[in-house]
Design an enzyme around this catalytic site. Structure first.
Site, short mmCIF file in Angstrom:
data_model
loop_
_atom_site.label_atom_id
_atom_site.label_comp_id
_atom_site.label_asym_id
_atom_site.label_seq_id
_atom_site.Cartn_x
_atom_site.Cartn_y
_atom_site.Cartn_z
N CYS A 27 0.85 -1.20 0.00
CA CYS A 27 0.00 0.00 0.00
C CYS A 27 0.88 1.24 0.00
O CYS A 27 1.99 1.23 0.55
CB CYS A 27 -0.92 0.00 1.23
SG CYS A 27 -2.19 1.29 1.18
N CYS A 31 -2.19 3.84 7.11
CA CYS A 31 -3.31 4.14 8.01
C CYS A 31 -3.02 3.57 9.39
O CYS A 31 -2.56 2.43 9.52
CB CYS A 31 -4.60 3.56 7.46
SG CYS A 31 -5.00 4.18 5.80
N CYS A 270 -20.56 -18.41 7.69
CA CYS A 270 -19.66 -17.71 6.77
C CYS A 270 -18.77 -18.76 6.11
O CYS A 270 -19.13 -19.92 6.01
CB CYS A 270 -18.87 -16.63 7.49
SG CYS A 270 -17.84 -17.24 8.87
N CYS A 285 -10.54 -16.55 4.63
CA CYS A 285 -11.27 -15.29 4.81
C CYS A 285 -10.26 -14.16 4.84
O CYS A 285 -9.09 -14.36 5.19
CB CYS A 285 -12.07 -15.35 6.12
SG CYS A 285 -12.80 -13.79 6.65
N ASP A 286 -10.72 -12.96 4.53
CA ASP A 286 -9.87 -11.78 4.53
C ASP A 286 -9.28 -11.49 5.90
O ASP A 286 -8.19 -10.92 6.01
CB ASP A 286 -10.68 -10.57 4.04
CG ASP A 286 -9.84 -9.31 3.92
OD1 ASP A 286 -8.66 -9.43 3.56
OD2 ASP A 286 -10.37 -8.22 4.19
N CYS A 327 -26.27 -15.46 23.36
CA CYS A 327 -26.52 -15.01 21.99
C CYS A 327 -27.70 -15.77 21.38
O CYS A 327 -28.54 -15.19 20.69
CB CYS A 327 -25.29 -15.21 21.14
SG CYS A 327 -23.89 -14.14 21.57
N CYS A 330 -30.89 -14.26 22.42
CA CYS A 330 -30.99 -12.80 22.25
C CYS A 330 -32.06 -12.46 21.21
O CYS A 330 -32.13 -13.07 20.14
CB CYS A 330 -29.65 -12.25 21.80
SG CYS A 330 -29.65 -10.47 21.48
N CYS A 336 -27.93 -9.83 13.85
CA CYS A 336 -26.46 -9.78 13.86
C CYS A 336 -25.82 -11.14 13.69
O CYS A 336 -24.66 -11.24 13.28
CB CYS A 336 -25.95 -9.11 15.13
SG CYS A 336 -25.87 -10.19 16.58
#
Length: 427
Positions: A27, A31, A270, A285-286, A327, A330, A336
């Site tokens: 990059c 940041c 996911c 995954c990223d 969770c 919930c 979410c």
């Protein structure tokens, strides 16, 4: 963030997404909060430009494995514009060469915008690229955290890139991080993004873990995230509904209306968004580009087999199966779905592991948003225009708080005085 697809079983082709990193973690910016810069993924050599051989394998194998009818090429980084226009010309030519009959493909460039001069913008427009640009709202907040490698500010360069893209007919998605310094300036940040007039805003919470249950100082706190979302939502729901799309608000409304989340972090499972690094290595995954989540190599492995593999399936299902009991019970779970696995490192009140760091903030946002969005959905189903819906919501909200004095306990149940809580968010 990327869409949440389904998985391939047996001989059927089912959708998955491939995020492509043509220059790896390279990059031209530095940041403060970046989790990816100079990543030494899997002990490989430092990042550089993807070779022609790897690029051809990525394009051909992705198109062969994809279900279609539309295949999305997401070019990510680091800074993918460092690959240059010639690289993307090669990619487009390869897409045309290998595209199966009856299918189409789209290209999405996720960029910091600093390299998008007139020629680059014209190229992107000519080739129908979608573009996502990272910009942190206001000049003050942006330049405090998003600077070039030499330390120079970037806000004006990025803002100019947004305007150039618009002049070429591209309305870029605006990607804005939410970190510890963002919280007191939520409305100011939102309005600055809104006034860029691109129509789509995505807020990305910064949560960088220190290795235990703590996070870096620049990470947003759960309470701060909730305050940020509540303040932005109040501004949007009474003034900008129908003309500005905020990703989280759109996702919430979609689920409330009976649809499904399209964002992987809000989906029940996911694991269907693979990452192809510059050297052809493939990861789960990223947010899990490391040796433990290395899934194969594009030059020798089959993408469909990787997506359908037992190890990748287990990775994706863990998002659902590892949810704490709190969770599971919930009332906001369907909205979410426990959040992104990378953020699920805290404990519930009863001591169960696996709760998302952002839980308190999301709950605070949902408590505010759900009644208003449900009401808006109801009125929208009656074909009431957005401007009339906003006026009606504002009127109903003012009526609800009409007899509340500034020093009364806030009716929202926060325990704060009204003047220190919801008073500032009233229309």
């Amino acid at each position: 963030m990327t869409a949440s697809p389904s998985v391939d079983k047996g001989s059927r082709k089912l959708p998955f997404v491939l995020m492509i990193k043509p220059v790896g973690s390279l990059c031209n910016m530095r940041c403060d909060y970046c989790y990816y810069l100079d990543t030494d993924y899997a002990g490989h050599a430092p990042a550089h430009l993807m070779t022609d051989e790897v690029l051809e394998a990525v394009v051909s194998k992705y198109l062969e494995a994809a279900a279609g009818p539309q295949v999305s090429f997401t070019w990510h980084g680091g800074e993918p514009a460092l690959a240059g226009r010639d690289f993307y010309s090669k990619a487009i030519a390869l897409q045309q060469k290998y595209l199966p009959e009856g299918m189409t493909c789209i290209n999405n460039l996720q960029t910091n915008g600093t390299l998008l001069d007139e020629e680059f913008c014209a190229f992107l427009a000519e080739n129908h690229f979608d573009v996502g640009i990272s910009i942190d709202g206001t000049k003050m907040i942006h330049d405090a955290h998003r600077r070039m490698a030499d330390g120079s500010p970037t806000y004006e360069r990025v803002r100019a890139a947004v305007e150039r893209l618009k002049a070429h007919g591209i309305r870029p998605d605006l990607l804005c991080t939410v970190h510890s310094d963002s919280v007191p300036h939520a409305v100011e940040i939102y309005r600055a993004l809104r006034d860029l007039d691109t129509g789509w805003i995505q807020f990305i919470p910064i949560v960088n873990r220190l290795g235990d249950d703590s996070v870096t100082p620049d990470s947003v706190t759960p309470e701060g995230y909730g305050e940020f979302l509540r303040n932005v939502f109040a501004c949007w729901v009474y003034h900008d509904m129908g003309r500005v799309n905020v990703q989280l608000f759109a996702e919430t409304a979609s689920v409330l209306a009976g649809g499904q989340a399209s964002l992987c972090t809000l989906a029940p499972t996911c694991g269907n968004v693979l990452v192809a690094e510059y050297d052809g290595s493939l990861y789960a995954c990223d947010h899990f580009v490391d040796q433990d989540h290395l899934r194969g190599y594009i030059l020798q492995d089959d993408l469909r087999q990787i997506v359908a593999s037992e190890v990748q399936q287990a990775f994706g299902l863990r998002k659902k199966t590892a949810l704490p009991g709190e969770c599971r019970s919930c009332p906001y779970l369907k909205l979410c779905c426990g959040g992104c696995p990378k953020d699920r490192f805290t404990h519930t009140a009863s001591g169960e592991a696996g709760q998302t760091w952002l839980c308190k903030g999301l709950k605070a946002y949902y408590k505010d948003a759900i009644p208003l969005l449900n009401r808006a959905i109801q009125m929208s189903s009656m074909h009431i225009p957005a401007d009339q819906i906003m006026r009606q919501l504002a009127s109903e909200t003012r009526s609800r708080y009409r007899n509340v004095n500034r020093n009364d306990p806030c009716p929202c149940g926060s325990g704060l005085k009204f003047k220190a809580c919801c008073a500032g968010r009233l229309p």
